[in-house]
Design a protein around this motif. Sequence first.
Motif, mmCIF file in Angstrom:
data_model
loop_
_atom_site.group_PDB
_atom_site.id
_atom_site.type_symbol
_atom_site.label_atom_id
_atom_site.label_comp_id
_atom_site.label_asym_id
_atom_site.label_seq_id
_atom_site.Cartn_x
_atom_site.Cartn_y
_atom_site.Cartn_z
ATOM 1 N N LEU A 162 -7.954 1.127 -4.824
ATOM 2 C CA LEU A 162 -6.613 1.814 -5.569
ATOM 3 C C LEU A 162 -7.138 2.618 -6.468
ATOM 4 O O LEU A 162 -8.132 2.548 -7.047
ATOM 5 C CB LEU A 162 -5.963 0.344 -6.146
ATOM 6 N N ASP A 163 -6.422 3.683 -6.663
ATOM 7 C CA ASP A 163 -6.599 4.692 -7.512
ATOM 8 C C ASP A 163 -6.602 4.133 -8.986
ATOM 9 O O ASP A 163 -5.547 3.236 -9.392
ATOM 10 C CB ASP A 163 -5.808 6.169 -7.259
ATOM 11 N N GLU A 164 -7.122 4.869 -10.025
ATOM 12 C CA GLU A 164 -6.937 4.762 -11.502
ATOM 13 C C GLU A 164 -7.112 3.313 -11.887
ATOM 14 O O GLU A 164 -6.483 2.888 -12.903
ATOM 15 C CB GLU A 164 -5.590 5.060 -11.900
ATOM 16 N N ILE A 165 -8.137 2.591 -11.337
ATOM 17 C CA ILE A 165 -8.270 1.256 -11.656
ATOM 18 C C ILE A 165 -9.273 1.296 -12.822
ATOM 19 O O ILE A 165 -10.231 2.257 -13.081
ATOM 20 C CB ILE A 165 -8.904 0.463 -10.431
ATOM 21 N N ALA A 166 -9.789 0.108 -13.385
ATOM 22 C CA ALA A 166 -10.689 0.073 -14.612
ATOM 23 C C ALA A 166 -12.094 -0.271 -13.975
ATOM 24 O O ALA A 166 -12.888 -0.049 -14.645
ATOM 25 C CB ALA A 166 -10.096 -1.013 -15.449
ATOM 26 N N GLY A 167 -12.129 -0.737 -12.738
ATOM 27 C CA GLY A 167 -13.198 -1.131 -12.113
ATOM 28 C C GLY A 167 -13.102 -1.731 -10.652
ATOM 29 O O GLY A 167 -12.060 -1.877 -10.382
ATOM 30 N N TRP A 168 -14.112 -1.584 -9.926
ATOM 31 C CA TRP A 168 -14.274 -1.931 -8.589
ATOM 32 C C TRP A 168 -15.578 -2.677 -8.175
ATOM 33 O O TRP A 168 -16.505 -2.477 -8.453
ATOM 34 C CB TRP A 168 -14.263 -0.433 -7.840
ATOM 35 N N PHE B 256 0.891 -1.359 -0.037
ATOM 36 C CA PHE B 256 0.024 -0.018 0.022
ATOM 37 C C PHE B 256 0.864 1.111 0.038
ATOM 38 O O PHE B 256 0.212 2.275 -0.191
ATOM 39 C CB PHE B 256 -0.996 0.010 1.096
ATOM 40 N N GLY B 257 1.986 1.093 0.202
ATOM 41 C CA GLY B 257 3.198 2.241 -0.005
ATOM 42 C C GLY B 257 3.576 2.368 -1.410
ATOM 43 O O GLY B 257 4.081 3.658 -1.654
ATOM 44 N N THR B 258 3.416 1.723 -2.309
ATOM 45 C CA THR B 258 3.729 1.814 -3.559
ATOM 46 C C THR B 258 2.701 2.302 -4.482
ATOM 47 O O THR B 258 2.810 2.745 -5.577
ATOM 48 C CB THR B 258 4.248 0.357 -4.208
ATOM 49 N N THR B 259 1.548 2.420 -3.921
ATOM 50 C CA THR B 259 0.271 3.070 -4.914
ATOM 51 C C THR B 259 -0.523 3.918 -4.252
ATOM 52 O O THR B 259 -0.633 3.787 -2.980
ATOM 53 C CB THR B 259 -0.364 1.647 -5.423
ATOM 54 N N GLU B 260 -1.295 4.705 -4.871
ATOM 55 C CA GLU B 260 -2.368 5.673 -4.090
ATOM 56 C C GLU B 260 -3.572 4.830 -4.022
ATOM 57 O O GLU B 260 -3.978 4.102 -4.944
ATOM 58 C CB GLU B 260 -2.548 6.911 -5.284
ATOM 59 N N TRP B 261 -4.220 5.130 -2.884
ATOM 60 C CA TRP B 261 -5.383 4.389 -2.643
ATOM 61 C C TRP B 261 -6.023 5.160 -1.539
ATOM 62 O O TRP B 261 -5.817 6.043 -0.780
ATOM 63 C CB TRP B 261 -4.967 2.898 -2.097
ATOM 64 N N SER B 262 -7.389 4.655 -1.296
ATOM 65 C CA SER B 262 -8.169 5.253 -0.199
ATOM 66 C C SER B 262 -9.492 4.338 0.029
ATOM 67 O O SER B 262 -9.588 3.115 -0.484
ATOM 68 C CB SER B 262 -8.965 6.492 -0.883
#
Length: 172
Positions: free
Chosen positions: A104-110, A90-96
């Motif tokens: 995760l941010d910038e994903i194609a789907g959730w 979780f330190g290598t990517t943006e998330w909330s």
Amino acid sequence: MLVQHFRDLMAGVCAPVTVVTTADADGPQGATVSSLASLSLRPALLSIALDRHSRLLSGIQATGRFGVNVLGAGQDDTAIAFASRTVDRFGTTEWSMSDGLPRLDEIAGWAACDLWRTVEAGDHLLLIGAVRHAASTHRAPLVYGHRTFGTHSRFAERSRPAIVDLITACAS
């Protein structure tokens, strides 16, 4: 010998690349998973498979919830990071947090899921999730096939008529 032949067979089957997540008092957990499948529309159900010894599996069983982040083309580094045991995932990517789960941010789907059922399946457990929230974008999805990342043919270049254009064409 059969195990290697089976691995080689399945390596040739393109699979969506996802990061499955959950969170508990110890914080967020997540791992790269390529076993996502749609099971049912009514009710909305999907499945993933996790190794019986997975820390993520323990977290999901404890919380009864999991998130499915469908990665987009170009998110190879995210897939690799969440597959690694030595990286601060979780330190290598943006998330909330979204729906109480790490997204995760910038994903194609959730998809945010409640654990609906667990099925024993060899050295893995098949987790069936009842989808409580789903969202998607027009980003090309990341797929994995023949042991490499990519996306499916020409997705990014395909033209998409505006919804107004489709309605006008249908009405003509």
